[in-house]
Design an enzyme around this catalytic site. Sequence first.
Site, PDB file in Angstrom:
ATOM      1  N   CYS A  65     -89.604 -75.659  32.935  1.00 16.15           N
ATOM      2  CA  CYS A  65     -90.604 -76.346  32.112  1.00 16.15           C
ATOM      3  C   CYS A  65     -91.977 -76.322  32.769  1.00 16.15           C
ATOM      4  CB  CYS A  65     -90.141 -77.778  31.883  1.00 16.15           C
ATOM      5  SG  CYS A  65     -91.383 -78.848  31.147  1.00 16.15           S
ATOM      6  N   TYR A  70     -96.696 -72.700  22.638  1.00 16.62           N
ATOM      7  CA  TYR A  70     -95.628 -73.312  21.847  1.00 16.62           C
ATOM      8  C   TYR A  70     -95.988 -73.330  20.363  1.00 16.62           C
ATOM      9  CZ  TYR A  70     -93.535 -74.853  26.221  1.00 16.62           C
ATOM     10  OH  TYR A  70     -92.948 -74.879  27.447  1.00 16.62           O
TER      11      TYR A  70
END
Length: 310
Positions: free
Chosen positions: A58, A188
């Site tokens: 992440c 994203y």
Amino acid sequence: MALGQLVNGQWTSKRQQDDEQGRFLRPPTRFRNWMTQEGEQGFTPEAGRYHLYVSYACPWAHRTLIMRALKGLEQAISLSVVDPYMGVEGWFFSEAPGCIPDTVNGTTYVRDLYLKVDPQMTGRVTVPILWDKQQQTIVNNESREIIRMLDQAFFAEDPQRNFCPPDLQGRIDQTIDAIYQPINNGVYRAGFATTQGAYEDAVNELFAALDHWESVLQKQAYLCGDRLTEADICLFTTLIRFDAVYYGHFKCNRRHIWDYPHLWDYVKRIYHHPGISETCNFEHIKAHYYRSHDAINPTGIVPVGPELPL
């Protein structure tokens, strides 16, 4: 796609993540307490008191790993690392290579940490998490705020270990704001878009921003001048994943970062800064994205490349 959440304390493996135009929506983080040297909210900087829950995959959690390393807090703040795969049960702990189980609370799923603090919680289950062992609670789960806390609460008086000096704080905050939507969240917005228009809008904004910072870095070594700051940490964790994951998996394929000479030199400069390369785990990064997002990559095949010329 496994993007679950808690609803009134119950886990559901699905959540709404886009609007009517197919644009990816990122809800705000939930826990926003602060650790300061004065401890106004009851959280003072003490060695051994705090624990970080992170994922090597992440980019948001990676920020906190980098700050922990730069501040020399590896012995002061303990660590748990989730499995790179995020399936229908969300983030979980395992014995896979590179993972570190939850030695503080003994949980299997990250959601259990949130439920320990709020048994009726509704919201996303994310990393990073800064946990207070003393009060048995989540201090904060917003990466930008965690790195600021670690930066200012520990060794802030040491100019070599201060990555947000007072004279640059305004510029640093403005820069972090400027890179968030088009770049950090932009990859994203492109990858999780569900319409062509939403995807193209995100990609166009992403590369316009990359073009801008390429021109800035033609004139200076770092985003805010001649020194590494929190803003660089926030950009680096997106850029280091770009050619390995976002270029192909999220269809951000107009150009590689290595096609930008100044951005690529910048990535390498930060990567080779003492302590940072050790926080970069490309096996976890690629395994997470290519295996976890089955709507984007239904076969779950993880590519063997690229070989990044770092």
